[in-house]
Structure formats: structure tokens, C-alpha cells
Design a protein around this motif. Structure first.
Motif, PDB file in Angstrom:
ATOM      1  N   PHE A  47     -29.754 -15.684 -27.699  1.00 34.08           N
ATOM      2  CA  PHE A  47     -29.000 -14.736 -27.437  1.00 34.08           C
ATOM      3  C   PHE A  47     -29.188 -13.408 -27.058  1.00 34.08           C
ATOM      4  CE2 PHE A  47     -29.853 -13.699 -31.896  1.00 34.08           C
ATOM      5  CZ  PHE A  47     -29.248 -12.633 -31.962  1.00 34.08           C
ATOM      6  N   LYS A  48     -28.305 -12.808 -26.495  1.00 34.32           N
ATOM      7  CA  LYS A  48     -28.567 -11.329 -26.117  1.00 34.32           C
ATOM      8  C   LYS A  48     -26.933 -10.689 -26.284  1.00 34.32           C
ATOM      9  CE  LYS A  48     -31.399 -10.001 -23.181  1.00 34.32           C
ATOM     10  NZ  LYS A  48     -32.052  -9.608 -21.944  1.00 34.32           N
ATOM     11  N   SER A  67     -30.838  -8.903 -29.586  1.00 33.91           N
ATOM     12  CA  SER A  67     -31.162 -10.327 -29.148  1.00 33.91           C
ATOM     13  C   SER A  67     -32.040 -11.157 -30.328  1.00 33.91           C
ATOM     14  CB  SER A  67     -32.120 -10.000 -27.719  1.00 33.91           C
ATOM     15  OG  SER A  67     -33.173  -9.410 -28.244  1.00 33.91           O
ATOM     16  N   GLY A  68     -32.236 -12.423 -29.866  1.00 33.90           N
ATOM     17  CA  GLY A  68     -32.952 -13.234 -30.833  1.00 33.90           C
ATOM     18  C   GLY A  68     -32.747 -14.703 -30.597  1.00 33.90           C
ATOM     19  N   VAL A  69     -33.358 -15.608 -31.469  1.00 30.49           N
ATOM     20  CA  VAL A  69     -33.064 -16.922 -31.227  1.00 30.49           C
ATOM     21  C   VAL A  69     -32.327 -17.513 -32.595  1.00 30.49           C
ATOM     22  CG1 VAL A  69     -34.439 -19.240 -31.175  1.00 30.49           C
ATOM     23  CG2 VAL A  69     -35.242 -17.225 -30.028  1.00 30.49           C
ATOM     24  N   ILE A  70     -31.441 -18.264 -32.350  1.00 27.84           N
ATOM     25  CA  ILE A  70     -30.587 -18.956 -33.488  1.00 27.84           C
ATOM     26  C   ILE A  70     -31.098 -20.366 -33.452  1.00 27.84           C
ATOM     27  CG2 ILE A  70     -28.329 -19.256 -34.557  1.00 27.84           C
ATOM     28  CD1 ILE A  70     -27.071 -17.253 -32.757  1.00 27.84           C
ATOM     29  N   GLU A  71     -31.571 -20.834 -34.892  1.00 23.01           N
ATOM     30  CA  GLU A  71     -31.941 -22.069 -34.941  1.00 23.01           C
ATOM     31  C   GLU A  71     -30.822 -23.146 -35.116  1.00 23.01           C
ATOM     32  OE1 GLU A  71     -35.052 -23.104 -35.114  1.00 23.01           O
ATOM     33  OE2 GLU A  71     -35.806 -21.016 -34.793  1.00 23.01           O
ATOM     34  N   SER A  72     -31.176 -24.400 -34.636  1.00 19.29           N
ATOM     35  CA  SER A  72     -30.037 -25.535 -34.782  1.00 19.29           C
ATOM     36  C   SER A  72     -29.326 -25.299 -36.243  1.00 19.29           C
ATOM     37  CB  SER A  72     -30.540 -26.827 -34.698  1.00 19.29           C
ATOM     38  OG  SER A  72     -29.685 -27.786 -34.971  1.00 19.29           O
ATOM     39  N   LYS A  73     -27.819 -25.282 -36.100  1.00 19.24           N
ATOM     40  CA  LYS A  73     -27.063 -25.266 -37.359  1.00 19.24           C
ATOM     41  C   LYS A  73     -27.104 -23.916 -37.952  1.00 19.24           C
ATOM     42  CE  LYS A  73     -26.216 -29.592 -36.219  1.00 19.24           C
ATOM     43  NZ  LYS A  73     -25.178 -29.854 -35.473  1.00 19.24           N
ATOM     44  N   GLY A  74     -27.614 -22.900 -37.573  1.00 20.95           N
ATOM     45  CA  GLY A  74     -27.984 -21.513 -38.135  1.00 20.95           C
ATOM     46  C   GLY A  74     -27.150 -20.643 -37.681  1.00 20.95           C
ATOM     47  N   ASP A  98     -10.024  10.571 -28.995  1.00 24.90           N
ATOM     48  CA  ASP A  98      -8.935  11.143 -27.981  1.00 24.90           C
ATOM     49  C   ASP A  98      -7.777   9.993 -27.793  1.00 24.90           C
ATOM     50  OD1 ASP A  98      -6.876  12.096 -26.573  1.00 24.90           O
ATOM     51  OD2 ASP A  98      -8.451  12.744 -24.853  1.00 24.90           O
ATOM     52  N   PRO A  99      -6.676   9.873 -28.623  1.00 28.50           N
ATOM     53  CA  PRO A  99      -5.765   8.829 -28.459  1.00 28.50           C
ATOM     54  C   PRO A  99      -5.114   8.712 -26.975  1.00 28.50           C
ATOM     55  CG  PRO A  99      -4.750  10.778 -29.483  1.00 28.50           C
ATOM     56  CD  PRO A  99      -5.934  11.015 -29.309  1.00 28.50           C
ATOM     57  N   ASN A 100      -5.378   9.665 -26.046  1.00 26.10           N
ATOM     58  CA  ASN A 100      -4.827   9.621 -24.475  1.00 26.10           C
ATOM     59  C   ASN A 100      -5.850   8.695 -23.862  1.00 26.10           C
ATOM     60  OD1 ASN A 100      -2.366  10.851 -25.322  1.00 26.10           O
ATOM     61  ND2 ASN A 100      -3.481  12.642 -25.215  1.00 26.10           N
ATOM     62  N   GLU A 101      -7.210   8.745 -24.375  1.00 25.12           N
ATOM     63  CA  GLU A 101      -8.073   8.230 -23.513  1.00 25.12           C
ATOM     64  C   GLU A 101      -8.406   6.779 -23.565  1.00 25.12           C
ATOM     65  OE1 GLU A 101     -12.898   8.163 -23.342  1.00 25.12           O
ATOM     66  OE2 GLU A 101     -11.842   9.566 -24.700  1.00 25.12           O
ATOM     67  N   LYS A 102      -7.964   5.740 -22.737  1.00 22.45           N
ATOM     68  CA  LYS A 102      -8.012   4.542 -22.736  1.00 22.45           C
ATOM     69  C   LYS A 102      -9.352   3.899 -22.853  1.00 22.45           C
ATOM     70  CE  LYS A 102      -3.994   3.781 -19.686  1.00 22.45           C
ATOM     71  NZ  LYS A 102      -3.538   2.998 -18.394  1.00 22.45           N
ATOM     72  N   ASN A 103      -9.560   2.909 -23.758  1.00 20.32           N
ATOM     73  CA  ASN A 103     -10.783   2.500 -24.163  1.00 20.32           C
ATOM     74  C   ASN A 103     -10.968   1.027 -23.430  1.00 20.32           C
ATOM     75  OD1 ASN A 103     -13.307   1.886 -25.581  1.00 20.32           O
ATOM     76  ND2 ASN A 103     -11.959   0.465 -27.136  1.00 20.32           N
ATOM     77  N   LYS A 104     -11.969   1.433 -22.427  1.00 19.28           N
ATOM     78  CA  LYS A 104     -12.346  -0.013 -21.708  1.00 19.28           C
ATOM     79  C   LYS A 104     -13.464  -0.442 -21.871  1.00 19.28           C
ATOM     80  CE  LYS A 104      -9.416   1.760 -17.693  1.00 19.28           C
ATOM     81  NZ  LYS A 104      -9.240   2.186 -16.140  1.00 19.28           N
ATOM     82  N   HIS A 105     -14.258  -0.268 -23.199  1.00 19.78           N
ATOM     83  CA  HIS A 105     -15.404  -0.771 -23.686  1.00 19.78           C
ATOM     84  C   HIS A 105     -15.514  -2.277 -23.748  1.00 19.78           C
ATOM     85  CE1 HIS A 105     -16.420   3.331 -25.195  1.00 19.78           C
ATOM     86  NE2 HIS A 105     -16.332   3.580 -23.923  1.00 19.78           N
ATOM     87  N   LYS A 106     -16.417  -2.843 -23.114  1.00 19.39           N
ATOM     88  CA  LYS A 106     -16.586  -4.448 -23.461  1.00 19.39           C
ATOM     89  C   LYS A 106     -17.960  -4.844 -24.111  1.00 19.39           C
ATOM     90  CE  LYS A 106     -12.861  -5.605 -20.081  1.00 19.39           C
ATOM     91  NZ  LYS A 106     -12.464  -6.164 -18.846  1.00 19.39           N
ATOM     92  N   PHE A 107     -17.840  -6.173 -24.549  1.00 21.90           N
ATOM     93  CA  PHE A 107     -19.168  -6.721 -25.109  1.00 21.90           C
ATOM     94  C   PHE A 107     -19.352  -8.026 -24.304  1.00 21.90           C
ATOM     95  CE2 PHE A 107     -18.406  -3.405 -28.268  1.00 21.90           C
ATOM     96  CZ  PHE A 107     -19.740  -3.140 -28.593  1.00 21.90           C
ATOM     97  N   MET A 108     -20.529  -8.403 -24.212  1.00 21.99           N
ATOM     98  CA  MET A 108     -20.747  -9.789 -23.674  1.00 21.99           C
ATOM     99  C   MET A 108     -21.719 -10.483 -24.570  1.00 21.99           C
ATOM    100  SD  MET A 108     -21.796 -11.145 -19.825  1.00 21.99           S
ATOM    101  CE  MET A 108     -23.240 -10.415 -19.838  1.00 21.99           C
ATOM    102  N   VAL A 109     -21.631 -11.436 -25.227  1.00 20.69           N
ATOM    103  CA  VAL A 109     -22.663 -12.394 -25.780  1.00 20.69           C
ATOM    104  C   VAL A 109     -23.373 -13.098 -24.624  1.00 20.69           C
ATOM    105  CG1 VAL A 109     -23.219 -13.721 -27.656  1.00 20.69           C
ATOM    106  CG2 VAL A 109     -21.396 -12.164 -27.884  1.00 20.69           C
ATOM    107  N   GLN A 110     -24.394 -13.055 -24.327  1.00 16.02           N
ATOM    108  CA  GLN A 110     -24.965 -14.270 -23.307  1.00 16.02           C
ATOM    109  C   GLN A 110     -25.991 -14.862 -24.060  1.00 16.02           C
ATOM    110  OE1 GLN A 110     -27.398 -12.215 -20.074  1.00 16.02           O
ATOM    111  NE2 GLN A 110     -25.827 -13.124 -18.776  1.00 16.02           N
ATOM    112  N   THR A 111     -26.084 -16.247 -23.791  1.00 19.47           N
ATOM    113  CA  THR A 111     -26.800 -17.233 -24.303  1.00 19.47           C
ATOM    114  C   THR A 111     -27.511 -18.136 -23.451  1.00 19.47           C
ATOM    115  OG1 THR A 111     -24.869 -18.802 -24.828  1.00 19.47           O
ATOM    116  CG2 THR A 111     -25.447 -17.036 -26.533  1.00 19.47           C
ATOM    117  N   MET A 112     -28.570 -18.729 -23.878  1.00 18.56           N
ATOM    118  CA  MET A 112     -29.246 -19.890 -23.154  1.00 18.56           C
ATOM    119  C   MET A 112     -29.956 -20.803 -24.145  1.00 18.56           C
ATOM    120  SD  MET A 112     -32.318 -18.203 -21.281  1.00 18.56           S
ATOM    121  CE  MET A 112     -33.470 -17.106 -22.363  1.00 18.56           C
ATOM    122  N   PHE A 113     -29.904 -22.142 -23.803  1.00 17.74           N
ATOM    123  CA  PHE A 113     -30.635 -23.052 -24.887  1.00 17.74           C
ATOM    124  C   PHE A 113     -32.374 -22.647 -24.792  1.00 17.74           C
ATOM    125  CE2 PHE A 113     -27.106 -25.871 -23.951  1.00 17.74           C
ATOM    126  CZ  PHE A 113     -26.928 -26.072 -25.282  1.00 17.74           C
ATOM    127  N   ALA A 114     -32.843 -22.611 -25.720  1.00 14.48           N
ATOM    128  CA  ALA A 114     -34.218 -22.089 -26.086  1.00 14.48           C
ATOM    129  C   ALA A 114     -35.098 -23.243 -25.571  1.00 14.48           C
ATOM    130  CB  ALA A 114     -34.722 -21.687 -27.451  1.00 14.48           C
TER     131      ALA A 114
END
Length: 220
Positions: free
Chosen positions: A42-43, A58-65, A79-95
Motif C-alpha cells: 500500500f501507499k 507505505s508498506g506491506v500488509i500481510e494476509s488477514k492483517g 480560514d473558514p472562507n477558504e475551500k478545502n479541496k485536499h484529497k487522499f488516495m490509498v493505492q495498493t497492489m498485490f505483493a
């Protein structure tokens, strides 16, 4: 674009909420769970890398872990007037099988169709109000149920106390009624005759004389 559905279970899955005040570091936890039978790499990425610190990113998650990722929002002037457009993405692949020597190189060599990703919005809550979690909701339900049960017990005790008082009043009335009914009114009272007063002496003399005459006639 990801060709595969996300294999990890991500909590929260839609929004990552940061609660103020924002004059100090604010941390939100991101839990990643691997329900599959394979290891998963994951990253965690963000659109504002200077604003957030992610550990581990980032790292590796074991099966069932599972892994808990701490996402730390750095102090800033909100600033309450400032719009928050921050986003996160969890990217994964099988190890791959075996030992992973270099994760960075692994991410560089992976094919796009082998990637899985999930996106989360970043929400800033300056009030600091905690959103109700499942545990909090269950706890609140138990407290409400306990309060309701105690109220029912109190009401039952009050009703029982009222019944006891009413019964006590009724018994007093019955006792008073029995006492009154057993005591006749003055007009119906039976006077107990007193002992007759002694007769005068001459009455006794007359009785003696009469008896003497009767006895004398009998003898003659």
C-alpha cells in the motif's frame, strides 16, 4: 485508472476528518485491513504533501492483517472562507511472492492495470465536535436503556407507595366505621340496672308477721 477493485477494507472509507483547533498538530487515523489470502502493498498519497505528514506512508500488509496509518495535519491559520479541496488516495497492489528487496522499484515497475486505488476527501471541522462512532452510538443506546429502566423502576415504586398510602387510609376508615357502628347512639343505649336498694325495716317486720300467721294456721 485502476482496473481492479480495491482489495483493502479502508476505515473511514469516504472522508478523513480533522477536528480543530488547528493551532497544533491534529491527527486522524486511517485503518487498512487486508481480508485477502495474499500480501498487499500500500501507499498513501495526498494532494497537499506540505500540509500533511503520513506515518507510515507505505508498506506491506500481510494476509488477514491490518495497519493503522496516522495522518497528521500540521498547524496552520484556519480560514473558514477558504475551500478545502485536499484529497487522499490509498493505492495498493498485490505483493509478489518472496522477499521484497526494494518497494520503490516495485511501485515503478508495476503495470497500471495491476493497481487498485481508493480516494478520500479531507474534511476540516473547526468546532472539534466528534462524530458519533458505532461504539459511541452503542454506548449511548445502553445508557438510554438504563435510564429508561431506572425511570420505570422509580415510577413503579411511586405507584406502589401511593397504593400503600391509599390502603392505609382505607383501613383507618374501616376501623373508625367499625368503632362507630359498635357504639349505639344515646337513644339506643341499654341502661344496666343497678342493684336494688335495701328495703325499709318495717317491710321485713310485716313479712315476718305474715309468715308467722301462715305457719300458725298450718300447725293448728
Amino acid at each position: 485508472m485502476s482496473k481492479l477493485d480495491q482489495v483493502l477494507q479502508i476505515e473511514p472509507s469516504v472522508e478523513l476528518v480533522f477536528r480543530g483547533p488547528f493551532n497544533e498538530v491534529v491527527t486522524a487515523d486511517l485503518k487498512l485491513t487486508n481480508p485477502s489470502d495474499k500480501r498487499v502493498c500500500f501507499k498513501v498519497k495526498t494532494t497537499a504533501p506540505k500540509r500533511y505528514c503520513v506515518r507510515p506512508n507505505s508498506g506491506v500488509i500481510e494476509s488477514k492483517g491490518a495497519v493503522t496509518v496516522a495522518v497528521m495535519l500540521q498547524p496552520f491559520d484556519y480560514d473558514p472562507n477558504e475551500k478545502n479541496k485536499h484529497k487522499f488516495m490509498v493505492q495498493t497492489m498485490f505483493a509478489p511472492d518472496g522477499k521484497i528487496e526494494n518497494q520503490e522499484q516495485l511501485w515503478k515497475d508495476v503495470l497500471p492495470e495491476q493497481l487498485m486505488d481508493s480516494k478520500l476527501k479531507c474534511v476540516l471541522d473547526p468546532t472539534g465536535n466528534s462524530a458519533p462512532t458505532v461504539g459511541n452510538v452503542d454506548s449511548q443506546k445502553r445508557q438510554d436503556e438504563e435510564i429508561r429502566r431506572l425511570k420505570e423502576q422509580i415510577n413503579a415504586l411511586k405507584e406502589e407507595n401511593s397504593n400503600i398510602k391509599a390502603e392505609e387510609v382505607r383501613l383507618r376508615k374501616v376501623a373508625m366505621s367499625d368503632t362507630v357502628s359498635s357504639t349505639p347512639p344515646p337513644s339506643q343505649r341499654v341502661e344496666v340496672p343497678t342493684q336494688a336498694s335495701a328495703l325499709p325495716p318495717y317491710v321485713y317486720l310485716i313479712v315476718v308477721l305474715i309468715l308467722g300467721i301462715l305457719i300458725g294456721k298450718i300447725i293448728l
